[in-house]
Structure formats: structure tokens, C-alpha cells
Design a protein around this motif. Structure first.
Motif, mmCIF file in Angstrom:
data_model
loop_
_atom_site.group_PDB
_atom_site.id
_atom_site.type_symbol
_atom_site.label_atom_id
_atom_site.label_comp_id
_atom_site.label_asym_id
_atom_site.label_seq_id
_atom_site.Cartn_x
_atom_site.Cartn_y
_atom_site.Cartn_z
ATOM 1 N N TYR A 63 30.917 28.035 45.471
ATOM 2 C CA TYR A 63 30.523 28.627 46.745
ATOM 3 C C TYR A 63 31.412 28.101 47.864
ATOM 4 O O TYR A 63 31.901 26.970 47.806
ATOM 5 C CB TYR A 63 29.068 28.284 47.069
ATOM 6 N N ASN A 68 33.537 30.277 40.363
ATOM 7 C CA ASN A 68 32.098 30.307 40.659
ATOM 8 C C ASN A 68 31.671 29.259 41.684
ATOM 9 O O ASN A 68 30.481 28.945 41.790
ATOM 10 C CB ASN A 68 31.270 30.133 39.381
ATOM 11 N N ALA A 91 32.366 37.268 50.405
ATOM 12 C CA ALA A 91 32.737 36.356 49.314
ATOM 13 C C ALA A 91 32.027 35.018 49.462
ATOM 14 O O ALA A 91 32.663 33.997 49.746
ATOM 15 C CB ALA A 91 34.249 36.157 49.280
ATOM 16 N N TYR A 113 30.848 33.254 47.143
ATOM 17 C CA TYR A 113 31.490 32.437 46.117
ATOM 18 C C TYR A 113 32.587 33.274 45.477
ATOM 19 O O TYR A 113 32.643 34.502 45.664
ATOM 20 C CB TYR A 113 30.490 31.934 45.068
ATOM 21 N N VAL A 114 33.487 32.626 44.765
ATOM 22 C CA VAL A 114 34.621 33.341 44.189
ATOM 23 C C VAL A 114 34.664 33.124 42.685
ATOM 24 O O VAL A 114 34.186 32.113 42.169
ATOM 25 C CB VAL A 114 35.962 32.895 44.811
ATOM 26 N N THR A 115 35.245 34.084 42.017
ATOM 27 C CA THR A 115 35.509 33.966 40.588
ATOM 28 C C THR A 115 37.015 34.063 40.395
ATOM 29 O O THR A 115 37.684 34.829 41.082
ATOM 30 C CB THR A 115 34.820 35.090 39.802
ATOM 31 N N TYR A 153 35.052 41.963 46.981
ATOM 32 C CA TYR A 153 33.747 41.338 46.771
ATOM 33 C C TYR A 153 33.846 40.193 45.768
ATOM 34 O O TYR A 153 34.280 40.379 44.628
ATOM 35 C CB TYR A 153 32.769 42.404 46.282
ATOM 36 N N TYR A 154 33.458 38.985 46.200
ATOM 37 C CA TYR A 154 33.458 37.786 45.358
ATOM 38 C C TYR A 154 34.849 37.444 44.815
ATOM 39 O O TYR A 154 34.973 36.956 43.691
ATOM 40 C CB TYR A 154 32.484 37.941 44.185
ATOM 41 N N THR A 155 35.884 37.695 45.580
ATOM 42 C CA THR A 155 37.245 37.395 45.134
ATOM 43 C C THR A 155 37.983 36.591 46.199
ATOM 44 O O THR A 155 37.587 36.545 47.368
ATOM 45 C CB THR A 155 38.042 38.686 44.857
#
Length: 265
Positions: free
Chosen positions: A220, A218, A208, A210-212, A126-128
Motif C-alpha cells: 500500500y 501488493n 492506486a 496499492y500496486v501490483t 488502476y492499482y498500477t
């Protein structure tokens, strides 16, 4: 001869009209995005350019991984027709792509044994980048596999037969004989798959958007960024869409030029 020429010209005119009809919505968007609806602060904003950079980077990296993993599978399907494996390959291309995102989220959830194992080792989708790359690989790999399968079908098999007659295994034949002859097909299929990965929305908006992390932190994904702009301010989304479309057209033209060069040499 005149009749043949007339038929050819008529078919050519119809083909040109139909292709123009397909491209008209995007060309219309490009014209208005850089024309009456042009907003410079939106069309070339740092956040938009970062999202485009993220999409191109992630798509290119996913295709590199796809080439390394799935080229042998494409070769196997070319030489051994297996309906079960072919059906499994076609599944990601035959289902709504949000299902891919939901499946990845569920697999990574600690509510199931596999998810608990992944979570205990710090593997998070998630978000990676991991989740983004997995989604892009899953949705674009069927296109790559099928393209390479057709390419392998077109290769003459005399070298393979000769190598096998000398005692080489099928895997050895693939790595030593077939793979070096396949660079042209790999580049062509890879460029097509990159274009498909860049356009992905359904799966990435779930797993995902956006990613961190260490790069494009951050930011998108471009398709999600455009959708957010559309929901926030429709007129601004036209300029943002035109910029993404411009980059995509550059990729398409580059792909056509590379393919033309590869198949001329």
C-alpha cells in the motif's frame, strides 16, 4: 537601539510560538507513537516499511519525470507571462485531489474513446505504477513549476541576451545556457516536491491505493496504509504514523541541509 532589539526579540518569540503551534500536533503524535502507545510489531512491521519504501520510491521517480518534462514549462512561464497556461498549471493544486483520482480512472475506462484506446494497448492505471506515478506527477508538478519559475525569475538574463544576440533560439538558450545554471534550483524544488508527493492521499486512494508488479508487490501507499490502520485499530495507527512521520522529518531535515549547502556554494 534598545527599542529595535526589543521589537526584534518580541517578533522572534511570537514567530517561534506560532511555528511551534504548527508543529505541535505532529510532535505530539511522534512522542506518543514512540512513547505510551508504542507497539514495536506495528511501528517497524515489514508491511509498513514496504509501504514507506513504495511511497519514497514512487515520489522520487515521479519528481525525476516532473523535472524532465516540466522544467522547460517553468522557464517559459518565467520569460513569458501567459495567464491561460498559468491557470492550467494551477488547476491540479486548486481542486480536491480525489477529483484527480476519479479523472484518471475515468480516462482509463473503456466506456470512453480514450480509455478504450488505452485499454486496447494494455495501459491500465488502476492499482498500477502507471496510475500511481501519474497521480503523483499531477498533484506535485504545480509546486515544482512555481518553485522553478521563481528560481528562473531570480537568474540574471545577461547570458541569455548574449546567446540570443549570437543567433541562438530560445530553446537552445534554455538547454545550453540556462539549464546548466539551474541545477541548484532543480534540486531544491525537487526535494520540496518529493515531500509533497509522499504526503499525497486523496488521488492515490482512488486510483492506486496499492500496486501490483515487479517491486513492492501488493504494498500500500504509506498514506493509505496509515488510514487503513486507523480504521482497523486506532492505537496501532499511532505507532505506524510515528514511523512515517520520522521518515518524513528525516527527509525535511535532509532537504534543509542540502538547500543550505547549495546556497552557500
Amino acid at each position: 537601539m534598545r527599542v529595535i532589539s526589543l521589537k526584534f526579540n518580541t517578533l522572534q518569540a511570537i514567530s517561534f510560538f506560532l511555528s511551534l503551534l504548527l508543529a505541535l500536533p505532529t510532535l505530539y503524535l511522534l512522542f506518543y507513537g514512540y512513547g505510551p502507545f508504542f507497539v514495536k510489531s506495528v511501528a517497524f512491521s515489514s508491511s509498513l516499511l514496504s509501504s514507506i519504501g513504495l511511497s519514497f520510491f514512487a515520489s522520487a521517480l515521479s519528481i525525476v519525470i516532473t523535472v524532465l518534462i516540466f522544467t522547460p514549462l517553468a522557464y517559459y512561464l518565467s520569460r513569458h507571462r501567459n495567464p491561460i497556461i498559468e491557470t492550467l498549471v494551477d488547476v491540479p493544486a486548486s481542486i480536491p485531489h480525489p477529483l484527480v483520482g476519479i479523472a484518471l480512472i475515468f480516462i482509463d475506462s473503456p466506456t470512453n474513446p480514450l480509455g478504450a484506446l488505452l485499454y486496447s494497448h494494455g495501459i491500465i492505471f488502476y492499482y498500477t505504477y502507471t496510475g500511481l506515478l501519474l497521480a503523483l506527477i499531477i498533484v506535485s508538478s504545480p509546486i515544482y513549476i512555481r518553485s522553478m519559475q521563481n528560481f528562473f525569475d531570480s537568474l540574471p538574463r545577461s547570458y541569455e541576451i548574449y546567446a540570443m544576440s549570437l543567433g541562438a533560439s530560445e530553446f537552445k538558450v534554455f538547454t545550453s545556457v540556462v539549464f546548466p545554471l539551474s541545477i541548484r534550483g532543480i534540486i531544491s524544488a525537487g526535494l520540496t516536491s518529493i515531500a509533497r508527493a509522499i504526503s499525497e492521499f486523496g488521488s492515490v486512494v482512488i486510483v492506486a491505493p496499492y500496486v501490483t508488479g515487479w517491486l513492492f508487490n501488493n504494498a500500500y501507499v504509506a498514506s493509505v496504509y496509515i488510514y487503513n490502520e486507523y480504521e482497523t485499530y486506532f492505537s496501532a495507527s499511532i505507532s505506524a504514523s510515528a514511523t512515517l512521520l520520522l521518515f518524513s522529518l528525516i527527509l525535511i531535515v535532509t532537504s534543509r541541509i542540502v538547500n543550505r549547502f547549495l546556497y552557500k556554494t
